[in-house]
Scaffold this motif. Structure first.
Motif, PDB file in Angstrom:
ATOM      1  N   LEU A   1      52.571  68.889  55.324  1.00 15.60           N
ATOM      2  CA  LEU A   1      52.210  70.241  54.894  1.00 15.60           C
ATOM      3  C   LEU A   1      53.163  70.749  53.816  1.00 15.60           C
ATOM      4  O   LEU A   1      52.741  71.424  52.865  1.00 15.60           O
ATOM      5  CB  LEU A   1      52.210  71.194  56.089  1.00 15.60           C
ATOM      6  N   ASN A   2      54.456  70.412  53.954  1.00 15.03           N
ATOM      7  CA  ASN A   2      55.421  70.798  52.929  1.00 15.03           C
ATOM      8  C   ASN A   2      55.151  70.083  51.612  1.00 15.03           C
ATOM      9  O   ASN A   2      55.254  70.690  50.530  1.00 15.03           O
ATOM     10  CB  ASN A   2      56.844  70.493  53.403  1.00 15.03           C
TER      11      ASN A   2
ATOM     12  N   ILE B   1      51.470  78.454  58.037  1.00 15.11           N
ATOM     13  CA  ILE B   1      50.437  77.489  58.398  1.00 15.11           C
ATOM     14  C   ILE B   1      50.942  76.566  59.503  1.00 15.11           C
ATOM     15  O   ILE B   1      50.211  76.216  60.432  1.00 15.11           O
ATOM     16  CB  ILE B   1      50.009  76.661  57.175  1.00 15.11           C
ATOM     17  N   ARG B   2      52.224  76.199  59.422  1.00  8.96           N
ATOM     18  CA  ARG B   2      52.811  75.335  60.442  1.00  8.96           C
ATOM     19  C   ARG B   2      52.782  76.015  61.805  1.00  8.96           C
ATOM     20  O   ARG B   2      52.449  75.397  62.812  1.00  8.96           O
ATOM     21  CB  ARG B   2      54.251  74.990  60.057  1.00  8.96           C
TER      22      ARG B   2
ATOM     23  N   ILE C   1      52.289  69.011  50.560  1.00  7.27           N
ATOM     24  CA  ILE C   1      51.073  69.575  49.986  1.00  7.27           C
ATOM     25  C   ILE C   1      51.345  70.939  49.360  1.00  7.27           C
ATOM     26  O   ILE C   1      50.668  71.347  48.419  1.00  7.27           O
ATOM     27  CB  ILE C   1      49.974  69.685  51.064  1.00  7.27           C
TER      28      ILE C   1
ATOM     29  N   LEU D   1      51.747  73.849  51.417  1.00  7.25           N
ATOM     30  CA  LEU D   1      51.263  74.938  52.251  1.00  7.25           C
ATOM     31  C   LEU D   1      52.452  75.715  52.827  1.00  7.25           C
ATOM     32  O   LEU D   1      53.494  75.143  53.121  1.00  7.25           O
ATOM     33  CB  LEU D   1      50.399  74.382  53.384  1.00  7.25           C
ATOM     34  N   PRO D   2      52.320  77.021  53.001  1.00 13.92           N
ATOM     35  CA  PRO D   2      53.441  77.847  53.471  1.00 13.92           C
ATOM     36  C   PRO D   2      53.765  77.611  54.933  1.00 13.92           C
ATOM     37  O   PRO D   2      52.950  77.091  55.704  1.00 13.92           O
ATOM     38  CB  PRO D   2      52.935  79.285  53.246  1.00 13.92           C
ATOM     39  N   GLN D   3      54.959  78.053  55.353  1.00 11.68           N
ATOM     40  CA  GLN D   3      55.415  77.856  56.729  1.00 11.68           C
ATOM     41  C   GLN D   3      54.515  78.521  57.773  1.00 11.68           C
ATOM     42  O   GLN D   3      54.350  77.962  58.871  1.00 11.68           O
ATOM     43  CB  GLN D   3      56.846  78.371  56.884  1.00 11.68           C
TER      44      GLN D   3
END
Length: 329
Positions: free
Chosen positions: A297-298, A306-307, A300, A302-304
């Motif tokens: 995710l990092n 989303i995690r 890609i 995407l912001p935290q």
């Protein structure tokens, strides 16, 4: 009683072997590694994999400890706060003095031992649900950490304390590097696997999670096993805190959310939330898969948040699946 113990153990071991054969987490982990390699080809190199294991080590260690509480049918929501207390306590006890590192570590493990024992005793003796007990402990430990530090980071950890998390040995055959954190990870995983899958304690823990009343009628010391499970979880949280301190230094939010990550990782690895089912290889793969997902995710971009959303979805889905399985049983 011994015959019944063996019966419980044999069933648990058979379920564990079946779970290892069917557990999809290994396929998921492989797919995530391939996806990360697509974005970062150097990831699959030995040094890249060692660095990945080094960064994932605190989550793996915490998941191994959480596993023992989960398989007995409980939860430990206090683990993340104990990680924070370990980081802050380490800095305030040592005050940057390398000579105080090992006395500080011993004191921190004693604090963890006391917190874990108190969690287990309250759950067993007072019959307070583990989710409530450990939520209270979470607040108590968090408050203690903030009061001890004055609400902001103070002091620093000496180099020999931080070495557990950040020291890397170089010029190692095959891998090129060998982080100390990876050695700690390996020791914890092997110890947890031995305890859960090769000792009577592990067999009894699985039996209690499967049916605590039946285990008690068979003569199992349910209280002792549950207290021991909470102690193992607390000691793993202290170990994870030592590694986190090595990575990131002193922070009042060092362990925030880590308890939920550990639960999510265990669930991904096939641990049943209501107890009675779980394996160390599955939990290990689950922790690595979750950390690999965060890494992807990092990459890609995407912001935290989303995690955090992913963790929530995993926990909700796992709780629903566990409840459905229990209703069908």
């Amino acid at each position: 009683m011994n015959t019944l113990h063996l019966k419980f153990g044999a069933g648990a071991q058979d379920r564990m072997r079946l779970k290892l054969r069917l557990n999809p987490v290994f396929v998921v982990l492989a797919a995530l590694i391939l996806a990360i390699t697509w974005y970062n080809p150097s990831f699959i190199e030995p040094a890249g994999l060692m660095n990945f294991l080094r960064r994932a080590a605190p989550l793996v260690v915490l998941t191994c400890g959480q596993l023992f509480v989960l398989v007995t049918g409980g939860f430990d929501l206090s683990a993340g706060s104990l990680v924070t207390l370990t980081v802050i306590g380490g800095s305030l006890i040592t005050l940057g003095d390398a000579a105080m590192t090992y006395p500080a570590i011993a004191a921190l493990y004693l604090i963890g031992l006391a917190a874990g024992a108190l969690n287990g005793l309250v759950v067993h003796r007072l019959k307070v649900p583990s989710i409530i007990t450990t939520l209270g402990m979470l607040l108590a430990l968090k408050g203690t950490a903030l009061a001890w530090s004055g609400g902001s980071p103070r002091g620093y950890l000496p180099d020999n304390f931080r070495a557990f998390g950040r020291l890397v040995w170089r010029d190692i055959p095959l891998t090129g590097i060998l982080p100390v954190a990876v050695i700690v990870l390996a020791v914890v995983v092997v110890t947890a696997a031995w305890l859960l899958h090769a000792t009577n304690f592990g067999k009894l823990a699985l039996a209690i999670g499967d049916n605590a009343r039946a285990a008690e009628l068979a003569g199992v010391a349910v209280g002792r096993v549950r207290v021991a499970a909470f102690i193992l979880s607390a000691l793993s949280a202290v170990t994870a805190g030592i590694l986190v301190g090595g990575f990131a230094g002193v922070s009042v939010g060092a362990g925030d959310g880590m308890e939920l990550q550990a639960i999510a990782a265990a669930v991904i690895g096939g641990v049943q939330l209501l107890g009675g089912r779980g394996s160390v290889p599955g939990a290990l793969a689950g922790a690595l898969a979750l950390y690999a997902l965060f890494t992807l995710l990092n990459l890609i971009g995407l912001p935290q948040p989303i995690r955090e959303s992913v963790e929530g979805v995993i926990l909700i889905a796992a709780a629903a699946a566990a409840w459905r399985q229990r209703r069908q049983a």
